[in-house]
Design a protein around this motif. Structure first.
Motif, PDB file in Angstrom:
ATOM      1  N   GLY A 416      42.900  55.876  14.713  1.00  0.00           N
ATOM      2  CA  GLY A 416      42.175  55.529  13.492  1.00  0.00           C
ATOM      3  C   GLY A 416      43.110  55.360  12.315  1.00  0.00           C
ATOM      4  N   MET A 417      44.103  56.249  12.201  1.00  0.00           N
ATOM      5  CA  MET A 417      45.074  56.156  11.113  1.00  0.00           C
ATOM      6  C   MET A 417      45.894  54.877  11.214  1.00  0.00           C
ATOM      7  SD  MET A 417      46.385  60.146  11.095  1.00  0.00           S
ATOM      8  CE  MET A 417      47.451  59.966   9.642  1.00  0.00           C
ATOM      9  N   ILE A 418      46.287  54.540  12.440  1.00  0.00           N
ATOM     10  CA  ILE A 418      47.126  53.355  12.639  1.00  0.00           C
ATOM     11  C   ILE A 418      46.341  52.085  12.359  1.00  0.00           C
ATOM     12  CG2 ILE A 418      48.346  52.023  14.412  1.00  0.00           C
ATOM     13  CD1 ILE A 418      49.104  54.813  15.626  1.00  0.00           C
ATOM     14  N   ALA A 419      45.097  52.026  12.828  1.00  0.00           N
ATOM     15  CA  ALA A 419      44.279  50.839  12.590  1.00  0.00           C
ATOM     16  C   ALA A 419      44.124  50.566  11.098  1.00  0.00           C
ATOM     17  CB  ALA A 419      42.914  51.005  13.254  1.00  0.00           C
ATOM     18  N   LYS A 420      43.913  51.621  10.305  1.00  0.00           N
ATOM     19  CA  LYS A 420      43.781  51.462   8.860  1.00  0.00           C
ATOM     20  C   LYS A 420      45.101  51.049   8.209  1.00  0.00           C
ATOM     21  CE  LYS A 420      40.032  54.827   8.264  1.00  0.00           C
ATOM     22  NZ  LYS A 420      39.655  56.150   7.662  1.00  0.00           N
ATOM     23  N   ALA A 421      46.197  51.388   8.853  1.00  0.00           N
ATOM     24  CA  ALA A 421      47.513  51.113   8.269  1.00  0.00           C
ATOM     25  C   ALA A 421      48.004  49.700   8.541  1.00  0.00           C
ATOM     26  CB  ALA A 421      48.535  52.116   8.808  1.00  0.00           C
ATOM     27  N   CYS A 422      47.303  48.958   9.389  1.00  0.00           N
ATOM     28  CA  CYS A 422      47.748  47.625   9.783  1.00  0.00           C
ATOM     29  C   CYS A 422      46.833  46.555   9.189  1.00  0.00           C
ATOM     30  CB  CYS A 422      47.767  47.505  11.298  1.00  0.00           C
ATOM     31  SG  CYS A 422      49.011  48.552  12.086  1.00  0.00           S
TER      32      CYS A 422
END
Length: 441
Positions: A416-422
């Motif tokens: 979830g954190m990575i998806a928001k960061a991309c």
């Protein structure tokens, strides 16, 4: 008579502190005669008022002299003692590749490294992922490994710049970490204590950097170079981009695995090579190991392609207690997380931007980093297979990266954190060079 409060008052009021008084104040930080409150007040006064170059050099020299300073003259090394330092990033495993390349080119690298804190990884944590590796050897063993192998990637012992250790802990809890004057003394004191004859600084900017703004990173680079040269250490700096993960992995064991693949030729990320090569070339020039940049580049390429750098890395690991067959069997000696989960883009498009700080924090959330110096680190977790900016992605692949976690819940949180960061866009982004133009010397 020395009064710590008078030194604080002078700086609080915008005055210049004499070098002798800085030396006495740092000695007091080291032996405890300067209280924690006084050290905190000093740090805040410096943060608010700043220091000129003379004060920076005096602070650097005093912090270096607060502990042991290595002298390599008695070792009769047949080449220069060199090192590099990075201001920190996500996926930055340059040190693991650069040190053996420099050694293969005739330099000697006593690389005193640090542990990760916050969203950035630490070189010492990465080497600590190797089974049996002794990350903090005594000085005698450090000397022996550097002389016999050519490089040693280790942590500072308690007697290397002890004033910095105490002052940094105080800065960390008093909102004064960002002071360029204090950063300069902290970074360079440990490098001067290593007895170097040349230092290259990798000062990063971008979303994953300690100083995101390029102008402020450049100011830090200039301050570091001026202070290093002022203290007698030949120093240059490069500005490098940290607006995307460097290389294809972020974590500890996974970055060691990527470094091994790089050294052996199994896989070489182009941006990682550009950043590593640029720094290594400058080190060879500083050390007089090459006639010019073209010659230095050829020597660096040959050290890598011939396998000599990989051989030296393997010898260094074995000499510091690690396995002798690490390069041949990395999976046997590097821990692996039991859960692997791909992170897919939510829609079709191009990977246009990354919030690299958030990506680094996802590694911390997995257990691969720390938010306090005393926190333990899980060496097995991390991210691999990062696709570079400009890659076409989507729900059907390729994945943005693979998460290596100890359970599904941790993997889902990191995903979830990575998806928001991309950021995914319909058009490809304009890509930037990883090394900014212009050497700071």
């Amino acid at each position: 008579m020395f009064l710590a409060q008078e030194i604080i008052r002078i700086k609080r009021d915008g005055g210049q502190i004499e070098a002798a008084d800085i030396t006495r104040f740092v000695a007091g930080i080291t032996d405890g005669t300067v209280s924690e409150g006084q050290a905190a007040a000093f740090a805040m006064a410096v943060y608010l008022r700043g220091m000129d170059l003379d004060e920076r050099v005096a602070l650097l020299r005093a912090m270096t002299a607060s502990g042991q300073v290595l002298d390599w003259s008695g070792d009769h090394l047949p080449g220069p003692v060199l090192d590099k330092h990075s201001t920190g990033g996500v996926g930055d495993k340059v040190s693991l590749i650069l040190a053996p390349i420099v050694a293969a080119c005739g330099g000697f690298v006593p690389m005193i490294s640090g542990r990760g804190l916050g969203h950035t990884g630490g070189t010492l944590d990465k080497m600590g992922a190797i089974s049996g590796y002794i990350g903090q050897p005594d000085t005698a063993r450090l000397r022996r490994v550097v002389a016999e192998v050519g490089c040693a990637i280790v942590g500072a012992t308690a007697d290397i710049a002890p004033a910095d250790r105490r002052l940094y802990a105080i800065r960390d809890v008093t909102a004064t970490v960002e002071s360029i004057d204090l950063i300069t003394a902290s970074i360079l004191s440990k490098k001067l204590a290593a007895g170097l004859q040349g230092l290259v600084l990798d000062v990063k900017y971008g979303s994953g950097a300690f100083m995101p703004e390029q102008a402020r990173a450049q100011a830090l680079a200039r301050a570091l170079v001026e202070a290093g040269k002022g203290a007698g250490l030949p120093t240059v700096a490069l500005l490098t981009d940290m607006d995307q993960v460097l290389g294809t992995s972020a974590g500890n064991a996974v970055e060691v695995a990527e470094s091994i693949a790089f050294l052996t030729g199994a896989g070489r990320d182009p941006r990682l090579w550009q950043v590593t090569r640029a720094q290594t070339v400058e080190l060879l020039l500083l050390g007089g190991l090459a006639a010019d940049r073209a010659d230095a580049g050829q020597r660096v390429d040959q050290a890598l392609e011939s396998g000599r750098a990989a051989e030296i890395f393997a010898r260094m690991v074995a000499a510091l207690g690690g396995p002798a067959d690490l390069l041949e069997k990395p999976d046997r000696h590097l821990p692996r997380a039991p859960v692997t989960v791909p992170v897919m883009a939510a829609r079709d498009g191009f990977l246009a931007a990354q919030d690299v700080r958030a990506i680094g924090l996802s590694v911390v959330a997995l257990g691969g980093g720390r938010t306090r110096p005393q926190d333990p680190v899980d060496p097995a977790v991390g991210l691999t297979g990062w696709v570079p900016l400009g890659t076409r992605v989507g729900p059907d692949g390729p994945p943005l990266c693979l998460i290596h976690a100890h359970d599904a819940a941790a993997a889902a949180m990191a995903a979830g954190m990575i998806a928001k960061a991309c950021q995914i866009t319909d058009t490809p982004p304009v890509l930037t060079e990883p090394v900014a133009a212009g050497l700071i010397a």
